[in-house]
Design a protein around this motif. Structure first.
Motif, PDB file in Angstrom:
ATOM      1  N   GLU A  42       0.402  -1.361  -0.113  1.00 41.34           N
ATOM      2  CA  GLU A  42      -0.501   0.020  -0.235  1.00 41.34           C
ATOM      3  C   GLU A  42       0.800   0.731  -0.072  1.00 41.34           C
ATOM      4  OE1 GLU A  42      -1.506   3.031   2.715  1.00 41.34           O
ATOM      5  OE2 GLU A  42      -0.245   1.210   3.479  1.00 41.34           O
ATOM      6  N   THR A  43       2.092   1.243   0.876  1.00 39.65           N
ATOM      7  CA  THR A  43       2.785   2.535   0.622  1.00 39.65           C
ATOM      8  C   THR A  43       3.456   3.049  -0.286  1.00 39.65           C
ATOM      9  OG1 THR A  43       3.632   2.007   3.395  1.00 39.65           O
ATOM     10  CG2 THR A  43       4.830   3.582   2.046  1.00 39.65           C
ATOM     11  N   ILE A  44       4.168   1.341  -0.971  1.00 42.45           N
ATOM     12  CA  ILE A  44       4.494   1.579  -2.628  1.00 42.45           C
ATOM     13  C   ILE A  44       3.762   2.322  -4.087  1.00 42.45           C
ATOM     14  CG2 ILE A  44       5.206   0.678  -4.437  1.00 42.45           C
ATOM     15  CD1 ILE A  44       6.804  -1.174  -2.281  1.00 42.45           C
ATOM     16  N   ALA A  45       2.092   1.859  -3.171  1.00 42.97           N
ATOM     17  CA  ALA A  45       1.411   2.595  -4.056  1.00 42.97           C
ATOM     18  C   ALA A  45       0.939   4.079  -3.717  1.00 42.97           C
ATOM     19  CB  ALA A  45       0.039   1.294  -4.486  1.00 42.97           C
ATOM     20  N   VAL A  46       0.912   3.972  -2.438  1.00 37.36           N
ATOM     21  CA  VAL A  46       0.185   5.930  -2.516  1.00 37.36           C
ATOM     22  C   VAL A  46       2.105   6.242  -3.488  1.00 37.36           C
ATOM     23  CG1 VAL A  46       0.389   7.054  -0.735  1.00 37.36           C
ATOM     24  CG2 VAL A  46      -0.508   5.354  -0.563  1.00 37.36           C
ATOM     25  N   ILE A  47       2.868   5.670  -2.696  1.00 35.61           N
ATOM     26  CA  ILE A  47       4.529   6.444  -3.799  1.00 35.61           C
ATOM     27  C   ILE A  47       4.365   6.642  -4.665  1.00 35.61           C
ATOM     28  CG2 ILE A  47       6.915   6.511  -3.774  1.00 35.61           C
ATOM     29  CD1 ILE A  47       6.890   5.375  -0.878  1.00 35.61           C
ATOM     30  N   LEU A  48       3.893   5.331  -5.740  1.00 37.93           N
ATOM     31  CA  LEU A  48       4.211   5.848  -6.858  1.00 37.93           C
ATOM     32  C   LEU A  48       2.448   6.920  -7.329  1.00 37.93           C
ATOM     33  CD1 LEU A  48       4.272   2.148  -8.307  1.00 37.93           C
ATOM     34  CD2 LEU A  48       6.244   4.291  -8.031  1.00 37.93           C
ATOM     35  N   GLY A  49       1.845   6.282  -6.775  1.00 39.91           N
ATOM     36  CA  GLY A  49       0.826   7.712  -7.144  1.00 39.91           C
ATOM     37  C   GLY A  49       0.424   9.228  -6.631  1.00 39.91           C
ATOM     38  N   LEU A  50       1.301   9.372  -5.533  1.00 41.98           N
ATOM     39  CA  LEU A  50       1.987  10.346  -5.842  1.00 41.98           C
ATOM     40  C   LEU A  50       3.110  11.151  -7.098  1.00 41.98           C
ATOM     41  CD1 LEU A  50       2.596  10.484  -1.935  1.00 41.98           C
ATOM     42  CD2 LEU A  50       0.607  12.195  -3.384  1.00 41.98           C
ATOM     43  N   PHE A  51       4.313  10.434  -7.124  1.00 35.77           N
ATOM     44  CA  PHE A  51       4.942  10.464  -8.030  1.00 35.77           C
ATOM     45  C   PHE A  51       3.997  10.816  -9.493  1.00 35.77           C
ATOM     46  CE2 PHE A  51       8.404   9.044 -11.363  1.00 35.77           C
ATOM     47  CZ  PHE A  51       8.667   9.282 -11.371  1.00 35.77           C
ATOM     48  N   VAL A  82       8.462  11.132   0.564  1.00 35.59           N
ATOM     49  CA  VAL A  82       8.423  11.732   2.086  1.00 35.59           C
ATOM     50  C   VAL A  82       6.741  11.109   2.155  1.00 35.59           C
ATOM     51  CG1 VAL A  82       8.713  13.063   4.171  1.00 35.59           C
ATOM     52  CG2 VAL A  82      10.928  12.899   2.515  1.00 35.59           C
ATOM     53  N   GLY A  83       6.229  11.897   1.536  1.00 35.13           N
ATOM     54  CA  GLY A  83       4.818  11.918   1.563  1.00 35.13           C
ATOM     55  C   GLY A  83       4.051  11.040   1.781  1.00 35.13           C
ATOM     56  N   GLY A  84       4.334   9.839   0.628  1.00 38.75           N
ATOM     57  CA  GLY A  84       3.726   8.904   0.156  1.00 38.75           C
ATOM     58  C   GLY A  84       3.757   7.555   1.659  1.00 38.75           C
ATOM     59  N   LEU A  85       5.649   7.808   1.905  1.00 40.98           N
ATOM     60  CA  LEU A  85       5.633   7.126   3.435  1.00 40.98           C
ATOM     61  C   LEU A  85       4.378   7.221   4.423  1.00 40.98           C
ATOM     62  CD1 LEU A  85       9.815   6.972   3.816  1.00 40.98           C
ATOM     63  CD2 LEU A  85       8.024   5.310   2.908  1.00 40.98           C
ATOM     64  N   PHE A  86       4.414   8.640   4.779  1.00 46.36           N
ATOM     65  CA  PHE A  86       3.485   9.346   6.133  1.00 46.36           C
ATOM     66  C   PHE A  86       1.985   9.114   5.818  1.00 46.36           C
ATOM     67  CE2 PHE A  86       0.740  12.373   7.852  1.00 46.36           C
ATOM     68  CZ  PHE A  86       2.238  12.369   8.653  1.00 46.36           C
ATOM     69  N   LEU A  87       1.638   8.891   4.542  1.00 46.47           N
ATOM     70  CA  LEU A  87       0.499   8.677   4.135  1.00 46.47           C
ATOM     71  C   LEU A  87       0.223   7.089   4.156  1.00 46.47           C
ATOM     72  CD1 LEU A  87      -0.651  10.634   1.281  1.00 46.47           C
ATOM     73  CD2 LEU A  87      -1.151  10.878   3.356  1.00 46.47           C
ATOM     74  N   GLY A  88       1.377   6.872   3.833  1.00 44.14           N
ATOM     75  CA  GLY A  88       0.845   5.214   3.801  1.00 44.14           C
ATOM     76  C   GLY A  88       0.944   4.292   4.655  1.00 44.14           C
TER      77      GLY A  88
END
Length: 129
Positions: A42-51, A82-88
């Motif tokens: 889920e964190t990888i998906a959020v990071i990729l989504g933000l990217f 960083v934001g993806g990690l936090f949101l994840g």
């Protein structure tokens, strides 16, 4: 009732409690394992989504000059990570709380796991009792 019967009952009671505790530990380990796998994906998906979101904003929406776009793109990559990690982490913790409440796992997991996923209000209420 003599002392040997009381001792046998006490041993049986302790054995049942030990078995129950081991089952809770096993359930907690399984919950944490699958929760960790879910958190990573889920964190990888959020990071990729933000990217992707920042890339679309920079290169498609704003149409910045190439030099400015490169600089902003580099900064947005760091922000997305960083934001993806936090949101994840936030999403995972809320999902874990939801799963514990939805499937009524509070009696099947150890108190350490439940304490980790409980809200601060729940912890302070438990201390006041």
């Amino acid at each position: 009732m003599d002392m040997s019967e009381i001792d046998n009952e006490e041993r049986e009671l302790r054995r049942k409690k030990e078995i129950e505790f081991r089952i809770k530990q096993r359930n907690s380990r399984i919950f944490l394992f699958f929760g960790s796998v879910f958190e990573i994906v889920e964190t990888i998906a959020v990071i990729l989504g933000l990217f992707v979101f920042f890339s679309l904003l920079i290169f498609r929406v704003f149409n910045l000059p190439e030099e400015a776009a490169k600089t902003i793109y580099q900064a947005s990559t760091i922000i997305a990570f960083v934001g993806g990690l936090f949101l994840g982490f936030l999403i995972y913790k809320n999902c874990a709380r939801f799963v514990i409440e939805k499937f009524k796992l509070s009696d099947k997991l150890t108190s350490e796991v439940l304490g980790h996923y409980s809200k601060k209000d729940d912890v302070t209420k438990g201390l006041k009792k």
